[in-house]
Design an enzyme around this catalytic site. Structure first.
Site, PDB file in Angstrom:
ATOM      1  N   SER A  59       0.273  -1.624   0.050  1.00  0.00           N
ATOM      2  CA  SER A  59      -0.175   0.432   0.396  1.00  0.00           C
ATOM      3  C   SER A  59       1.161   1.177  -0.093  1.00  0.00           C
ATOM      4  O   SER A  59       1.738   1.209  -1.108  1.00  0.00           O
ATOM      5  CB  SER A  59      -1.209   0.103   1.001  1.00  0.00           C
ATOM      6  N   HIS A 108      -8.039  -4.782  -0.327  1.00  0.00           N
ATOM      7  CA  HIS A 108      -6.727  -4.640  -0.256  1.00  0.00           C
ATOM      8  C   HIS A 108      -6.763  -4.775   1.437  1.00  0.00           C
ATOM      9  O   HIS A 108      -7.259  -4.762   2.427  1.00  0.00           O
ATOM     10  CB  HIS A 108      -6.638  -2.716   0.233  1.00  0.00           C
ATOM     11  N   ASP A 149     -10.531  -4.170  -5.700  1.00  0.00           N
ATOM     12  CA  ASP A 149      -9.194  -2.573  -4.608  1.00  0.00           C
ATOM     13  C   ASP A 149      -9.342  -1.351  -5.876  1.00  0.00           C
ATOM     14  O   ASP A 149      -8.814  -1.710  -6.953  1.00  0.00           O
ATOM     15  CB  ASP A 149      -8.051  -3.356  -4.387  1.00  0.00           C
TER      16      ASP A 149
END
Length: 306
Positions: free
Chosen positions: A146, A269, A239
């Site tokens: 991320s 995610h 996502d």
């Protein structure tokens, strides 16, 4: 544009992970105070913490004035940059993830406790990540999920040509893609991360106003993709950030570099926390560790066209 059929895309085990996550970190948490977000996120990470595999230990050490956690192992060293929207997370949040990477690869892992926003706006986190990478000795593999994937890529751009960086593995990274199209719209209301969440965290990193065209902020917005290390980017199917992984790998390939991207089917995610309980997440995590191992051996197992 029809909404994705998440009931069919996402399997029962992953829905269980989503429910457990939302019980700890409810949707809308991003609207709370920063202190409350961190408190809730820390509690969630503690709930999902799986402990260390046998034989894995860790020690905290300051490197280049940045707190780090070292999981001793063989070389090369894996530099791990945690996710959390540049706002939450730290050495605790991905502690067991790093321990599992150490166990599955045998490699030394160094987790970086970079400074967080809004107390420390960009480029603080980028500067911390870069400083640790520059201070470490010997060959390195950069990895992150991320926001951490963004930082790993940004460091690779800043230090392009540094022969010590053998490659990078980016896990559902947010790399500054065009939020008006593609997966950003298709999965704008995905479980675990929405487009609104992405926009909130993008803004808070800069004190409100976003910065455009700066590769230290958004590696996808660089104008030069030459000289980057071999790259493996993994997208979660469900996502809003999914296209970033594929677009980034494509940009490196177009510049003549080695890069490949994969989609983790039915994943959302944050699925690294599901690697123990969800078979699909476990399979992806094994692939991630295999990718790290291959890069550490200066091996590219994906064919010459990728």
């Amino acid at each position: 544009m029809p909404a994705p059929d998440y009931q069919s895309l996402i399997d029962a085990a992953t829905w269980g992970f989503i429910r457990d996550s939302e019980a700890c970190y409810p949707p809308g948490t991003a609207s709370l105070t920063i202190a409350d977000q961190r408190r809730i996120y820390d509690a969630m990470c503690a709930t999902f913490h799986r402990g260390y595999p046998a034989g894995v230990v860790a020690e905290d050490k300051v490197i280049a004035e940045v707190p780090c956690r070292i999981y001793p192992g063989a070389g090369p060293t894996v530099v791990y940059l945690h996710g959390g929207g540049y706002v939450v997370g730290g050495l605790h949040s991905h502690d067991d993830v790093c321990a599992d990477i150490r166990a599955l690869t045998g490699l030394q892992v160094v987790a970086v406790d970079y400074r967080l926003s809004p107390e420390h706006l960009h480029p603080a986190a980028f500067e911390d990540a870069t400083a640790v990478v520059q201070a470490l000795q010997g060959p390195l593999v950069l990895a992150g999920d991320s926001a951490g994937g963004n930082l790993a890529a940004a460091v690779s751009h800043a230090l392009r040509g540094d022969a010590r960086i053998l490659g990078q593995v980016l896990i559902y990274p947010g790399l500054g893609g065009d939020r008006t199209k593609g997966s950003y719209l298709t999965h704008a209301f995905a479980p675990m991360l929405t487009l609104a969440d992405v926009e909130f965290y993008a803004g808070i990193r800069h004190g409100g106003a976003e910065v455009q065209g700066d590769a230290t902020v958004a590696p996808l917005q660089d104008t030069d993709f030459n000289g980057l290390p071999p790259t493996i980017a993994i997208a979660a199917e469900c996502d809003p950030l999914a296209d970033d992984a594929h677009d980034y790998a494509a940009a490196i390939r177009a510049a003549g570099g080695r890069a490949v991207s994969f989609t983790a089917p039915g994943m959302v995610h944050g699925y690294l926390r599901a690697r123990v309980t969800v078979p699909r997440a476990a399979a992806s995590f094994t692939e991630i560790c295999n990718a790290i191992s291959a890069l550490a051996q200066a091996r590219w197992p994906y064919g010459e066209t990728q």
